[in-house]
Each structure stands twice: as C-alpha cells, then as structure tokens.
Design a protein around this motif. Structure first.
Motif, mmCIF file in Angstrom:
data_model
loop_
_atom_site.group_PDB
_atom_site.id
_atom_site.type_symbol
_atom_site.label_atom_id
_atom_site.label_comp_id
_atom_site.label_asym_id
_atom_site.label_seq_id
_atom_site.Cartn_x
_atom_site.Cartn_y
_atom_site.Cartn_z
ATOM 1 N N ASP A 1 -12.860 2.761 5.000
ATOM 2 C CA ASP A 1 -12.407 1.998 6.166
ATOM 3 C C ASP A 1 -11.624 0.757 5.749
ATOM 4 O O ASP A 1 -10.613 0.409 6.363
ATOM 5 N N VAL A 2 -12.096 0.098 4.699
ATOM 6 C CA VAL A 2 -11.394 -1.099 4.224
ATOM 7 C C VAL A 2 -10.007 -0.722 3.700
ATOM 8 O O VAL A 2 -9.006 -1.384 3.992
ATOM 9 N N ARG A 3 -9.931 0.357 2.936
ATOM 10 C CA ARG A 3 -8.638 0.782 2.391
ATOM 11 C C ARG A 3 -7.674 1.184 3.504
ATOM 12 O O ARG A 3 -6.480 0.862 3.465
ATOM 13 N N ASN A 4 -8.187 1.898 4.490
ATOM 14 C CA ASN A 4 -7.336 2.292 5.609
ATOM 15 C C ASN A 4 -6.828 1.068 6.373
ATOM 16 O O ASN A 4 -5.658 0.999 6.771
ATOM 17 N N ALA A 5 -7.718 0.098 6.586
ATOM 18 C CA ALA A 5 -7.318 -1.117 7.294
ATOM 19 C C ALA A 5 -6.260 -1.891 6.507
ATOM 20 O O ALA A 5 -5.299 -2.429 7.076
ATOM 21 N N ALA A 6 -6.421 -1.934 5.181
ATOM 22 C CA ALA A 6 -5.438 -2.626 4.343
ATOM 23 C C ALA A 6 -4.074 -1.934 4.434
ATOM 24 O O ALA A 6 -3.030 -2.593 4.523
ATOM 25 N N ARG A 7 -4.094 -0.612 4.403
ATOM 26 C CA ARG A 7 -2.828 0.127 4.498
ATOM 27 C C ARG A 7 -2.138 -0.121 5.836
ATOM 28 O O ARG A 7 -0.920 -0.344 5.901
ATOM 29 N N GLU A 8 -2.907 -0.099 6.913
ATOM 30 C CA GLU A 8 -2.316 -0.330 8.231
ATOM 31 C C GLU A 8 -1.751 -1.750 8.337
ATOM 32 O O GLU A 8 -0.722 -1.979 8.988
ATOM 33 N N ALA A 9 -2.412 -2.711 7.690
ATOM 34 C CA ALA A 9 -1.885 -4.079 7.673
ATOM 35 C C ALA A 9 -0.549 -4.121 6.941
ATOM 36 O O ALA A 9 0.392 -4.818 7.363
ATOM 37 N N LEU A 10 -0.436 -3.377 5.844
ATOM 38 C CA LEU A 10 0.816 -3.330 5.102
ATOM 39 C C LEU A 10 1.923 -2.670 5.921
ATOM 40 O O LEU A 10 3.091 -3.067 5.834
ATOM 41 N N VAL A 11 1.580 -1.680 6.708
ATOM 42 C CA VAL A 11 2.570 -1.064 7.603
ATOM 43 C C VAL A 11 3.109 -2.114 8.573
ATOM 44 O O VAL A 11 4.324 -2.214 8.813
ATOM 45 N N ASP A 12 2.211 -2.925 9.123
ATOM 46 C CA ASP A 12 2.633 -3.992 10.048
ATOM 47 C C ASP A 12 3.515 -5.012 9.331
ATOM 48 O O ASP A 12 4.524 -5.467 9.885
ATOM 49 N N PHE A 13 3.132 -5.380 8.117
ATOM 50 C CA PHE A 13 3.941 -6.339 7.351
ATOM 51 C C PHE A 13 5.365 -5.804 7.146
ATOM 52 O O PHE A 13 6.344 -6.543 7.276
ATOM 53 N N ALA A 14 5.460 -4.521 6.797
ATOM 54 C CA ALA A 14 6.762 -3.928 6.494
ATOM 55 C C ALA A 14 7.699 -3.942 7.690
ATOM 56 O O ALA A 14 8.925 -3.876 7.529
ATOM 57 N N LYS A 15 7.139 -4.023 8.883
ATOM 58 C CA LYS A 15 7.953 -4.035 10.100
ATOM 59 C C LYS A 15 8.449 -5.436 10.460
ATOM 60 O O LYS A 15 9.352 -5.577 11.281
ATOM 61 N N GLN A 16 7.849 -6.460 9.855
ATOM 62 C CA GLN A 16 8.113 -7.821 10.311
ATOM 63 C C GLN A 16 9.428 -8.394 9.793
ATOM 64 O O GLN A 16 10.091 -9.157 10.498
ATOM 65 N N SER A 17 9.801 -8.064 8.564
ATOM 66 C CA SER A 17 11.045 -8.597 7.999
ATOM 67 C C SER A 17 11.439 -7.787 6.776
ATOM 68 O O SER A 17 10.606 -7.084 6.182
ATOM 69 N N ASP A 18 12.714 -7.897 6.397
ATOM 70 C CA ASP A 18 13.183 -7.191 5.206
ATOM 71 C C ASP A 18 12.466 -7.682 3.956
ATOM 72 O O ASP A 18 12.147 -6.902 3.054
ATOM 73 N N GLY A 19 12.226 -8.995 3.909
ATOM 74 C CA GLY A 19 11.545 -9.551 2.745
ATOM 75 C C GLY A 19 10.143 -9.012 2.588
ATOM 76 O O GLY A 19 9.731 -8.651 1.470
ATOM 77 N N LEU A 20 9.403 -8.948 3.680
ATOM 78 C CA LEU A 20 8.044 -8.410 3.612
ATOM 79 C C LEU A 20 8.065 -6.916 3.288
ATOM 80 O O LEU A 20 7.207 -6.424 2.555
ATOM 81 N N ARG A 21 9.038 -6.208 3.836
ATOM 82 C CA ARG A 21 9.129 -4.772 3.532
ATOM 83 C C ARG A 21 9.337 -4.565 2.036
ATOM 84 O O ARG A 21 8.687 -3.702 1.430
ATOM 85 N N LEU A 22 10.209 -5.344 1.418
ATOM 86 C CA LEU A 22 10.445 -5.218 -0.016
ATOM 87 C C LEU A 22 9.190 -5.527 -0.822
ATOM 88 O O LEU A 22 8.901 -4.877 -1.826
ATOM 89 N N ALA A 23 8.438 -6.537 -0.365
ATOM 90 C CA ALA A 23 7.198 -6.891 -1.063
ATOM 91 C C ALA A 23 6.169 -5.767 -0.953
ATOM 92 O O ALA A 23 5.473 -5.440 -1.925
ATOM 93 N N VAL A 24 6.087 -5.160 0.224
ATOM 94 C CA VAL A 24 5.163 -4.041 0.430
ATOM 95 C C VAL A 24 5.560 -2.867 -0.463
ATOM 96 O O VAL A 24 4.713 -2.250 -1.118
ATOM 97 N N ILE A 25 6.859 -2.562 -0.507
ATOM 98 C CA ILE A 25 7.337 -1.444 -1.322
ATOM 99 C C ILE A 25 7.025 -1.674 -2.803
ATOM 100 O O ILE A 25 6.599 -0.755 -3.515
ATOM 101 N N GLU A 26 7.214 -2.910 -3.263
ATOM 102 C CA GLU A 26 6.949 -3.219 -4.674
ATOM 103 C C GLU A 26 5.495 -2.950 -5.038
ATOM 104 O O GLU A 26 5.202 -2.305 -6.055
#
Length: 266
Positions: A1-26
């Motif tokens: 559950d913790v891992r799934n929640a972390a992944r979903e948070a990263l999905v939200d981050f990636a949508k917020q800005s190009d900079g955050l998306r690049l950080a998530v991808i890295e």
C-alpha cells in the motif's frame, strides 16, 4: 500500500510541471535499472502511467523476469505505450510462452510448461497490443488461441479481443467468423466454453461488423439479457451491427440459499 501510494504521488508530481516530470523520470529510470523486484514493478507501472515511451525497450527486457509481479506489469506497460519497436520482441515472447503452455516442442527452452503459465497474463496483454497496433505478423499466433484447450482463458480472451481490433470494421476473408460463432455457441458440450471467452467472441464479432452473427447474438442476448457478461456483450455487438440500442439492465441478483446447518434465530 505504501509503495502504491508513493507511485500515485509521483504520477501527480509528473503532471504538475515539466521540471517535476523530469525529476520523476530520473528517479523512475534508476529504479527501472535496478534489481529489486518491488522497485521494478512500481517503476514499470509508473512508466505506463506517465507514458514515458523511451523506457519501452527496458520493459521488453523485464518480460524475462522470474517474478510475475514484474513481467506482467511490464507487459501491461508495453501495451499502454504502443511503441512499434517493441512489437517484434513482444511477439517472440508471446510465442515462446504460448508454445510452452501447450507443450509444443517450439519456442525458448527457458519456458517449461508449468512455469509458462505464470506468463499467461503477459500473453493476454501483448495479444491485445498486437490488435490495437494492427500488427498482422501476430495474427497466426492470435488465431492459435481460439480453440478450447489452446491455452489459458486469459490469453484466449486477449487473442480474441486483439483479433477484433485487428479486423475492426471489416470482416476477414477467412473462417474467423465461423470459429468465433462456434465458441459463442458452445454451451451444450461436455465441457462448455468459458463465458469470458464467449463474451470476447461476441464483442469481436460486433467490432468486425460480422452481420451474419446477428441471429446468434440475438439468441443469446434474449437468453441472458444484459445482466450477465455474455448477454451484455451480445447486446453491445447487436448495437454495433444494427444500430439498435440495447437496454442496460441493473446488477445481476444472485440468490444465496441457506446451508445445511444454519444458526438458530430468535
């Protein structure tokens, strides 16, 4: 559950800005290159959710993982990404697993008949992908899954669904329609056809615009109506073929009978 929640948070981050998306991808790519099956599973899922196509070939490599959590997630991600370069190796993988499941002396020797069944979900995902992308080279493999006892139900549903996409809007010039109708009608044999396969056949007949299937579809729609998967699929197919809307019924009600021993009540 913790891992799934972390992944979903990263999905939200990636949508917020190009900079955050690049950080998530890295960070995602670091996990995708690691060895922890938990990290690989979550990273592969994240790739599909944020549609990072450059990671597609790494997901193809993960199809050979010995953990079903990883290789099944990778197959789902490959389907979501729809990258042309993945088609040939994905077809090789689906073929290897299929031949191992049905114990034919073909395919990659690393797949033993028993072990291959853990890869059945991969095959289902990939066969749908081949249909969605119009990959005709996969058609013989997809047709191999139509008969009973040709593999697991999940893979067969994937194959039949994929064939519907492959021939969308145009009836094929072979006996595919007859084969699908035979599966849909198989209700009285000693081992009746799996209802999931029958529903997939109905949907594919509708998607292919197979007009000759209408009488059979009407028969089973009348028998089941829309409260059961086969009935709903037949109704949907009739709508695609004739333009007649069908009534979407409410939930199917199952009567639960009392057991032999029941608690006493005041």
């Amino acid at each position: 559950d913790v891992r799934n929640a972390a992944r979903e948070a990263l999905v939200d981050f990636a949508k917020q800005s190009d900079g955050l998306r690049l950080a998530v991808i890295e960070e995602m790519m670091k996990q995708l290159g690691g060895e922890s099956w938990r990290g690989l599973q979550q990273a592969a899922r994240l790739v599909g959710q944020i549609d990072h196509k450059p990671a597609a070939m790494r997901c193809v490599e993960l199809l050979r993982s010995d953990r079903p959590e990883v290789h099944t997630t990778a197959a789902w991600t490959i389907r979501m990404l729809e990258v042309e370069e993945t088609l040939a190796p994905a077809l090789q993988h689906a073929s290897d697993v299929t031949f191992a499941m049905i114990s034919k002396p073909l395919g990659d020797p690393q797949f033993k008949p028993h072990d291959a069944w853990s890869n059945e979900e991969d095959v289902a995902q990939l066969l749908v992908l081949f249909g969605l992308m119009g990959f005709r080279d996969a058609e013989p493999l997809m047709e191999l899954h139509i008969p009973k006892n040709s593999g697991g139900s999940h893979a067969r549903v994937g194959a039949i669904t994929g064939l519907g996409y492959l021939h969308r809007g145009k009836v094929p010039q072979n006996n595919l329609v007859k084969l699908l109708l035979a599966r849909l009608k198989d209700t009285e044999s000693s081992m009746p056809e799996d209802d999931r396969v029958r529903a997939a056949c109905a949907v594919t007949l509708g998607r292919m615009k197979a007009a000759e299937a209408v009488p059979t579809l009407r028969h089973y729609f009348k028998m089941y109506e829309a409260s059961l998967p086969v009935g709903f699929a037949c109704g949907w197919a009739i709508e695609q073929l004739t333009g007649e809307p069908f009534e979407r019924s409410g939930p199917y009600v199952v009567e639960v009978r009392a057991q032999f021993l029941v608690p006493t009540r005041d």
